[in-house]
Each structure stands twice: as C-alpha cells, then as structure tokens.
Design a protein around this motif. Structure first.
Motif, PDB file in Angstrom:
ATOM      1  N   ALA A 233     -38.491 -17.438   4.806  1.00  0.00           N
ATOM      2  CA  ALA A 233     -38.548 -16.511   3.676  1.00  0.00           C
ATOM      3  C   ALA A 233     -37.998 -15.145   4.055  1.00  0.00           C
ATOM      4  N   THR A 234     -38.303 -14.686   5.263  1.00  0.00           N
ATOM      5  CA  THR A 234     -37.807 -13.379   5.718  1.00  0.00           C
ATOM      6  C   THR A 234     -36.293 -13.380   5.842  1.00  0.00           C
ATOM      7  N   PHE A 235     -35.770 -14.428   6.451  1.00  0.00           N
ATOM      8  CA  PHE A 235     -34.314 -14.547   6.599  1.00  0.00           C
ATOM      9  C   PHE A 235     -33.647 -14.537   5.231  1.00  0.00           C
ATOM     10  N   ASP A 236     -34.215 -15.265   4.286  1.00  0.00           N
ATOM     11  CA  ASP A 236     -33.643 -15.365   2.947  1.00  0.00           C
ATOM     12  C   ASP A 236     -33.607 -14.012   2.255  1.00  0.00           C
ATOM     13  N   LYS A 237     -34.605 -13.183   2.491  1.00  0.00           N
ATOM     14  CA  LYS A 237     -34.654 -11.859   1.864  1.00  0.00           C
ATOM     15  C   LYS A 237     -33.512 -10.965   2.338  1.00  0.00           C
ATOM     16  N   HIS A 238     -33.004 -11.219   3.537  1.00  0.00           N
ATOM     17  CA  HIS A 238     -31.890 -10.420   4.065  1.00  0.00           C
ATOM     18  C   HIS A 238     -30.538 -10.837   3.476  1.00  0.00           C
ATOM     19  N   LYS A 239     -30.524 -11.902   2.685  1.00  0.00           N
ATOM     20  CA  LYS A 239     -29.307 -12.388   2.025  1.00  0.00           C
ATOM     21  C   LYS A 239     -28.205 -12.735   3.027  1.00  0.00           C
ATOM     22  N   LEU A 240     -28.604 -13.209   4.187  1.00  0.00           N
ATOM     23  CA  LEU A 240     -27.612 -13.635   5.175  1.00  0.00           C
ATOM     24  C   LEU A 240     -27.165 -15.057   4.862  1.00  0.00           C
ATOM     25  N   ALA A 241     -25.972 -15.382   5.303  1.00  0.00           N
ATOM     26  CA  ALA A 241     -25.421 -16.711   5.049  1.00  0.00           C
ATOM     27  C   ALA A 241     -26.126 -17.759   5.900  1.00  0.00           C
ATOM     28  N   LEU A 242     -26.171 -18.956   5.387  1.00  0.00           N
ATOM     29  CA  LEU A 242     -26.699 -20.084   6.155  1.00  0.00           C
ATOM     30  C   LEU A 242     -25.917 -20.233   7.458  1.00  0.00           C
ATOM     31  N   ALA A 243     -24.616 -19.925   7.418  1.00  0.00           N
ATOM     32  CA  ALA A 243     -23.770 -20.049   8.617  1.00  0.00           C
ATOM     33  C   ALA A 243     -24.309 -19.218   9.772  1.00  0.00           C
ATOM     34  N   THR A 244     -24.873 -18.053   9.473  1.00  0.00           N
ATOM     35  CA  THR A 244     -25.417 -17.182  10.514  1.00  0.00           C
ATOM     36  C   THR A 244     -26.582 -17.863  11.211  1.00  0.00           C
ATOM     37  N   PHE A 245     -27.494 -18.412  10.437  1.00  0.00           N
ATOM     38  CA  PHE A 245     -28.643 -19.114  11.016  1.00  0.00           C
ATOM     39  C   PHE A 245     -28.191 -20.356  11.783  1.00  0.00           C
ATOM     40  N   LEU A 246     -27.270 -21.100  11.225  1.00  0.00           N
ATOM     41  CA  LEU A 246     -26.782 -22.312  11.891  1.00  0.00           C
ATOM     42  C   LEU A 246     -26.178 -21.980  13.249  1.00  0.00           C
ATOM     43  N   ASP A 247     -25.475 -20.858  13.314  1.00  0.00           N
ATOM     44  CA  ASP A 247     -24.878 -20.429  14.584  1.00  0.00           C
ATOM     45  C   ASP A 247     -25.967 -20.159  15.613  1.00  0.00           C
ATOM     46  N   TRP A 248     -27.000 -19.415  15.220  1.00  0.00           N
ATOM     47  CA  TRP A 248     -28.095 -19.100  16.144  1.00  0.00           C
ATOM     48  C   TRP A 248     -28.807 -20.366  16.612  1.00  0.00           C
ATOM     49  N   LEU A 249     -29.126 -21.240  15.651  1.00  0.00           N
ATOM     50  CA  LEU A 249     -29.884 -22.441  15.990  1.00  0.00           C
ATOM     51  C   LEU A 249     -29.049 -23.421  16.807  1.00  0.00           C
ATOM     52  N   ALA A 250     -27.775 -23.595  16.432  1.00  0.00           N
ATOM     53  CA  ALA A 250     -26.916 -24.546  17.151  1.00  0.00           C
ATOM     54  C   ALA A 250     -26.789 -24.157  18.618  1.00  0.00           C
ATOM     55  N   LYS A 251     -26.660 -22.882  18.893  1.00  0.00           N
ATOM     56  CA  LYS A 251     -26.533 -22.422  20.274  1.00  0.00           C
ATOM     57  C   LYS A 251     -27.829 -22.666  21.050  1.00  0.00           C
ATOM     58  N   TRP A 252     -28.954 -22.458  20.386  1.00  0.00           N
ATOM     59  CA  TRP A 252     -30.238 -22.718  21.043  1.00  0.00           C
ATOM     60  C   TRP A 252     -30.406 -24.205  21.353  1.00  0.00           C
ATOM     61  N   LEU A 253     -30.072 -25.037  20.384  1.00  0.00           N
ATOM     62  CA  LEU A 253     -30.223 -26.482  20.578  1.00  0.00           C
ATOM     63  C   LEU A 253     -29.298 -26.996  21.680  1.00  0.00           C
ATOM     64  N   LEU A 254     -28.086 -26.432  21.749  1.00  0.00           N
ATOM     65  CA  LEU A 254     -27.172 -26.839  22.824  1.00  0.00           C
ATOM     66  C   LEU A 254     -27.741 -26.458  24.181  1.00  0.00           C
ATOM     67  N   ASP A 255     -28.259 -25.232  24.284  1.00  0.00           N
ATOM     68  CA  ASP A 255     -28.862 -24.806  25.551  1.00  0.00           C
ATOM     69  C   ASP A 255     -30.072 -25.668  25.896  1.00  0.00           C
ATOM     70  N   LEU A 256     -30.828 -26.075  24.882  1.00  0.00           N
ATOM     71  CA  LEU A 256     -31.985 -26.934  25.111  1.00  0.00           C
ATOM     72  C   LEU A 256     -31.551 -28.302  25.630  1.00  0.00           C
ATOM     73  N   SER A 257     -30.472 -28.834  25.062  1.00  0.00           N
ATOM     74  CA  SER A 257     -29.976 -30.132  25.543  1.00  0.00           C
ATOM     75  C   SER A 257     -29.443 -30.017  26.965  1.00  0.00           C
ATOM     76  N   LEU A 258     -28.850 -28.877  27.299  1.00  0.00           N
ATOM     77  CA  LEU A 258     -28.388 -28.670  28.676  1.00  0.00           C
ATOM     78  C   LEU A 258     -29.568 -28.604  29.643  1.00  0.00           C
ATOM     79  N   ALA A 259     -30.643 -27.954  29.197  1.00  0.00           N
ATOM     80  CA  ALA A 259     -31.832 -27.851  30.047  1.00  0.00           C
ATOM     81  C   ALA A 259     -32.413 -29.227  30.338  1.00  0.00           C
ATOM     82  N   GLN A 260     -32.339 -30.132  29.363  1.00  0.00           N
ATOM     83  CA  GLN A 260     -32.844 -31.486  29.599  1.00  0.00           C
ATOM     84  C   GLN A 260     -32.028 -32.220  30.659  1.00  0.00           C
ATOM     85  N   GLN A 261     -30.804 -31.744  30.887  1.00  0.00           N
ATOM     86  CA  GLN A 261     -29.950 -32.353  31.913  1.00  0.00           C
ATOM     87  C   GLN A 261     -29.899 -31.500  33.184  1.00  0.00           C
TER      88      GLN A 261
END
Length: 329
Positions: A233-261
C-alpha cells in the motif's frame, strides 16, 4: 562528450571512419553514457573541421549550432513526455507520428551541405507502427542521411531494424574505474549504490526510492504478512511503476539464488550475511518459480496494471517460500 571507458570504442569507430553505415545501433547497459556517446558521434558527423581522430572540433559553425541545440541538420527523437497524473507508471512511447516527422526530415536537403543525422533514444520505445515506419526508410535511406539508434534493450527492437544497422556494443567500465567515478558523485555510499546498479556508474539515486528500497529489503529479510501488505500500500501511494519494484525484487531474488549456491551476491553485497541465512530457509523450487513470475511480469512493468495487487501477490509468494520450507522440515 565521451566517458573514459568508452574511448576505446571511439578509437575503433575512428579507424574505420571511411566505411560508415547509414544507420548505427549503439546498445549496452543503462547508465554507461550511451546517449552522450551517440551525441558525440552525431556532432562528429556534422562537424566541418574534424580533428585528426575525427572528433568534433567544437569551434566551427556546425559545432556551435549543435552546442546551441539549433543545428538544422540534426534531429533528436525521444519519447513523448508523460503527463503528471500518469507519473512513471505511464509507458513513454515514440509514436508513428513522430517517426513520420523523421521521414520528412530525412528527405530534406542538408542546410549546411553535409550530412543529416537523426538520433533516436531509446529506440526500443518505438511502438510497432513507429518501428515499421522507420524500417521502410532504413531499407532505402536517402543520400547523406545517417540514423543513430540508441538502445538499453536491443532485443526489444525488430530483427529487421537491427539487421539494417551497424551494431556497436558500448561496454560497462572496469570495476575500479566505475567505483572511482561513482565515489566522486556519491561519496561513501558509492560502492553499495554501484553494486545495486550493476556496475554502471551513471545513475541518479532518488532519496525516496532509496528509502523505499531499504524498507523492502528489511521486510524481505524478516517477512511478515501484515507488514508486507502494508508495504504494498505504501509503495502504491508513491505512484511508482511496477517496473521499479520488479527491478528491486528481481535483484534480491537473484542474489538469494546465488547464496543458495554459495556464491557472492551481485546487487546487495552489504546484505551478504542475511542472504546466506535466508538461503538456508528458502524453498529452492518456489524461489525459482517466483523468479520466473517476476521475469514474465517485466514486459508489463510500465503498463496500467493494478500495482498494489501485483505487489501483494508477489510478496505473499515470497513469504510462501519460507513457510513451505518450514512445513516440509
């Protein structure tokens, strides 16, 4: 201007100056100076007294007109501005009407008696109708007309457009060179920010974005359902694009997958310890399923989807990665 890390590319172009194409495609990672390089190339093509290495002199009438953004033989094409209401959620496009103006420009006689240059940035923002209109003139370009296309994502361009351009990759700087430049601009936070931006030093860091991103990472380290929904809800109030969130999350998930290896993180190195701890609690299959989902959503990052709903869905799936692992164990 040309940034130091792109100087070797200019040297290569200069060595083959007499074999110039009618269309260039300059592509590479965002934040490395592609537009500046393209504008330097455009000025060099228009310069009336170029240097020994074909660099623009900066003193002739043509260079003066170029520096004043009033050269009659140069046309810069960028996406239409989004209105204030749409903000960054509205996809900026180069539309067919704009490309038709390029076609009209291409068939004019050169005012200065030399070349005419059209620079299209970023080229992947052309819609399909615009791309097809440009393709027609790339197939039969007028004499003396040069097109410079600049792209962050060349795979989004029509294959037929790419095939009619000389493709030149502009490379990311070496880590030490990138860090030295970033430190001049961002001080003590340079290393962390540079890592997040993939080693590309020409980034603009928005303070509100940084705060929101840090809040997200703190929640991803210790996810709690209500807190995750509140964040959506907070993110939505800032009127940021979904692309911005996807970029942040995708990078975190990639780093998480690297940590598993047992590999080092790329984008969030300061969170290396937390990533290693989380990797032991995350369900691998569900993690890769979420990565796949984020990748499939990426093309719609600037579309008019319900951003809050998409964030809630993704964050709940992230929480599920933890819960399923704990249930199985």
């Amino acid at each position: 201007m040309i940034y130091p890390w792109l100087e070797p590319v200019w040297q290569q172009i200069a060595r083959h100056w007499q074999q110039q194409p009618h269309a260039w495609l300059l592509y590479g990672h965002p934040g490395i100076g592609k537009r500046e390089f393209a504008e330097y190339l455009a000025q060099a093509l228009l310069c009336e007294s170029p240097g020994t290495n074909h660099q623009p002199c900066g003193e002739c009438t043509s260079c003066h007109l170029y520096s004043q953004h009033s050269h009659p033989d140069f046309l810069l094409v960028t996406p239409e501005e989004t209105d204030g209401e749409g903000g960054e959620r509205k996809q900026p496009l180069i539309k067919v009407e704009t490309i038709r103006n390029v076609l009209d420009f291409a068939h004019l006689s050169a005012h200065r008696g030399g070349k005419r240059v059209a620079l299209i940035y970023p080229a992947e923002n052309m819609n399909l109708q615009a791309a097809n209109a440009l393709l027609k003139i790339l197939e039969e370009p007028p004499q003396g007309m040069v097109f410079i296309l600049v792209s962050h994502q060349k795979d989004r361009l029509l294959p037929t457009i790419k095939s009619r351009c000389r493709q030149v990759v502009l490379t990311i700087p070496a880590p030490a060179q990138a860090l030295a430049y970033a430190q001049q601009q961002h001080g003590d936070n340079a290393a962390e920010l540079l890592a997040f931006h993939g080693g590309a030093p020409l980034f603009n860091e928005n303070d509100s974005h940084t705060q929101l991103r840090n809040e997200l990472i703190a929640l991803l380290v210790k996810p709690r359902l209500i807190a995750l929904l509140d964040y959506a809800a907070t993110f939505d109030k800032h009127k940021l694009a979904l692309a911005t969130f996807l970029d942040w999350l995708a990078k975190w998930l990639l780093d998480l997958s690297l940590a598993q290896q047992n590999m080092q993180p790329i984008y969030y190195p300061v969170w290396s310890k937390a990533l290693n701890e989380i990797s032991r609690q995350a369900d691998t299959l569900l993690l890769f399923a979420l990565i796949d989902k984020v990748n499939k959503l990426a093309p719609y990052g600037k579309h008019t989807l319900n951003v809050k709903m998409q964030l809630e869905d993704l964050l709940i799936e992230y929480l599920n990665i933890w819960q399923q692992k704990n249930i199985k164990s």
